[in-house]
Design an enzyme around this catalytic site. Sequence first.
Site, short mmCIF file in Angstrom:
data_model
loop_
_atom_site.label_atom_id
_atom_site.label_comp_id
_atom_site.label_asym_id
_atom_site.label_seq_id
_atom_site.Cartn_x
_atom_site.Cartn_y
_atom_site.Cartn_z
N SER A 58 -6.99 0.38 12.63
CA SER A 58 -7.78 1.63 12.67
C SER A 58 -8.62 1.67 13.93
CB SER A 58 -8.71 1.67 11.45
OG SER A 58 -9.63 2.73 11.59
N GLY A 85 0.81 -1.22 0.00
CA GLY A 85 0.00 0.00 0.00
C GLY A 85 0.84 1.26 0.00
N ALA A 86 1.99 1.23 -0.67
CA ALA A 86 2.87 2.40 -0.70
C ALA A 86 2.75 3.17 -2.02
CB ALA A 86 4.32 1.99 -0.46
N TYR A 88 -15.65 -3.59 7.10
CA TYR A 88 -14.37 -2.91 7.27
C TYR A 88 -13.94 -2.90 8.74
CZ TYR A 88 -10.83 0.76 7.39
OH TYR A 88 -9.66 1.47 7.61
N GLY A 132 -1.37 7.42 -0.35
CA GLY A 132 -1.73 7.73 1.03
C GLY A 132 -0.63 7.56 2.07
N ILE A 133 -1.03 6.96 3.18
CA ILE A 133 -0.16 6.82 4.35
C ILE A 133 1.10 6.01 4.00
CG2 ILE A 133 -0.06 5.84 6.68
CD1 ILE A 133 -3.24 6.06 6.57
N GLY A 134 0.90 4.91 3.28
CA GLY A 134 2.02 4.04 2.93
C GLY A 134 3.03 4.73 2.04
N1 NAP Z 1 -7.36 7.08 5.56
C1 NAP Z 1 -7.80 6.88 6.80
O1 NAP Z 1 -8.48 7.74 7.41
C2 NAP Z 1 -7.46 5.62 7.54
C3 NAP Z 1 -7.83 5.52 8.90
C4 NAP Z 1 -7.51 4.36 9.59
C5 NAP Z 1 -6.85 3.33 8.95
N2 NAP Z 1 -6.52 3.45 7.62
C6 NAP Z 1 -5.82 2.32 7.00
O2 NAP Z 1 -4.64 2.82 6.39
C7 NAP Z 1 -4.22 1.91 5.37
C8 NAP Z 1 -3.78 2.69 4.16
O3 NAP Z 1 -4.88 3.40 3.65
P1 NAP Z 1 -4.77 4.87 3.02
O4 NAP Z 1 -5.63 5.75 3.86
O5 NAP Z 1 -3.37 5.26 2.77
O6 NAP Z 1 -5.59 4.61 1.65
P2 NAP Z 1 -5.23 4.71 0.11
O7 NAP Z 1 -4.67 6.05 -0.23
O8 NAP Z 1 -6.48 4.27 -0.59
O9 NAP Z 1 -4.08 3.60 -0.08
C9 NAP Z 1 -4.40 2.23 -0.05
C10 NAP Z 1 -3.21 1.47 -0.59
O10 NAP Z 1 -3.52 0.07 -0.57
C11 NAP Z 1 -3.31 -0.47 -1.88
N3 NAP Z 1 -4.20 -1.60 -2.12
C12 NAP Z 1 -5.53 -1.66 -1.95
N4 NAP Z 1 -6.02 -2.86 -2.32
C13 NAP Z 1 -4.95 -3.59 -2.73
C14 NAP Z 1 -4.80 -4.89 -3.27
N5 NAP Z 1 -5.84 -5.71 -3.46
N6 NAP Z 1 -3.55 -5.31 -3.60
C15 NAP Z 1 -2.48 -4.50 -3.44
N7 NAP Z 1 -2.56 -3.24 -2.94
C16 NAP Z 1 -3.79 -2.79 -2.61
C17 NAP Z 1 -3.59 0.69 -2.81
O11 NAP Z 1 -3.06 0.44 -4.10
P3 NAP Z 1 -3.51 1.31 -5.41
O12 NAP Z 1 -2.66 2.53 -5.43
O13 NAP Z 1 -3.27 0.38 -6.54
O14 NAP Z 1 -4.98 1.66 -5.22
C18 NAP Z 1 -2.90 1.81 -2.05
O15 NAP Z 1 -1.50 1.77 -2.24
C19 NAP Z 1 -5.39 0.94 5.16
O16 NAP Z 1 -5.10 -0.29 5.79
C20 NAP Z 1 -6.56 1.62 5.88
O17 NAP Z 1 -7.48 0.68 6.38
C21 NAP Z 1 -6.81 4.57 6.91
#
Ligand code: NAP
Length: 278
Positions: free
Chosen positions: A139, A10-11, A164, A14-16
């Site tokens: 989360s 997930g890099a 979720y 977003g966060i990653g």
């Molecule tokens: N944003 C928030 O408020 C929040 C709050 C609490 C926890 N989180 C957690 O933080 C983590 C990162 O989320 P984010 O907020 O940074 O969201 P994001 O910007 O949507 O990033 C999600 C990442 O996961 C990858 N991904 C999703 N499905 C995948 C799959 N099937 N195979 C491989 N890679 C996949 C995406 O790849 P692509 O670039 O190809 O889409 C992207 O790199 C998640 O676990 C989420 O549950 C987020």
Amino acid sequence: MQGKTVVITGATSGIGQVAAEQLAGMGARLVLVARDRARGDAALARLRARAPGAAHRVHHADLSRVAETRRVAAEIAAAEARVDVLINNAGALFGTRRVTPDGLELTFATNHMAYFLLTHGLRERLLAGTSARVVNTSSDAHRRGRLDFDDLQSTRDYRGLVAYRRTKLCNILYTRELARRWAGTGVTANSLHPGFVATRFGDESGGLLSYGVRLAKMFAISAAKGARTLVYLASSPEVATISGGYFYQCHLATPTRAAQDDAAARRLWSETEKLAGI
Ligand SMILES: NC(=O)c1ccc[n+]([C@@H]2O[C@H](COP(=O)([O-])OP(=O)(O)OC[C@H]3O[C@@H](n4cnc5c(N)ncnc54)[C@H](OP(=O)(O)O)[C@@H]3O)[C@@H](O)[C@H]2O)c1
């Protein structure tokens, strides 16, 4: 982080993405797992621009698929003598129930099974050094999560947020059980809440859910702030020996009672093993 190898999912967003770039800036060599070639290559190019000396790499896999996750773990294990940090971070939210070719509900497959399978596949590489860390992005959404062992695949009355929350509860339980099982090996495991962060998260969930998440994100923190606890757990000497913890804002936090239920954690582990065919 000089000389350290960090595997992160997930890099590409977003966060990653922010965490990977910061860890590269601290001297780490990053090994990315991305599902989309163009987005993976773009993330790699950003890392190379940030820290040109390190041989960062990208591997490709859709982490919602059991066989692909196993295959990418084997690929990384073949390429790396040692993994110092594994960051399981890729995650998603889906408005409607979808089922993977493995017969798993998509949220469960992406957010929980992939964490388990990748860690399992990299076990020997994590144990290869004197110390290593597993960091699992969970989360605070887990606070309203309920685990139903009779319906882990959410076949009854599917709701995106409910599914979720359940997977984010799974992340904490899985981390606790991993910490318990691997105690004394030198490998620590911790989970975290990044905060409510303005990323691409939820944008593709579909329907009203996407709309609601987009609106709510007007009040969210930046990805740079959201990545802090992730980077902290991956790199800080302060947490070198802490294992099984749940962190928020770089401090230990108390998850719900359901997330501290060690019997449920053990059962989740064995149910997941069965689903993974281990
Ligand atoms: N944003 C928030 O408020 C929040 C709050 C609490 C926890 N989180 C957690 O933080 C983590 C990162 O989320 P984010 O907020 O940074 O969201 P994001 O910007 O949507 O990033 C999600 C990442 O996961 C990858 N991904 C999703 N499905 C995948 C799959 N099937 N195979 C491989 N890679 C996949 C995406 O790849 P692509 O670039 O190809 O889409 C992207 O790199 C998640 O676990 C989420 O549950 C987020």
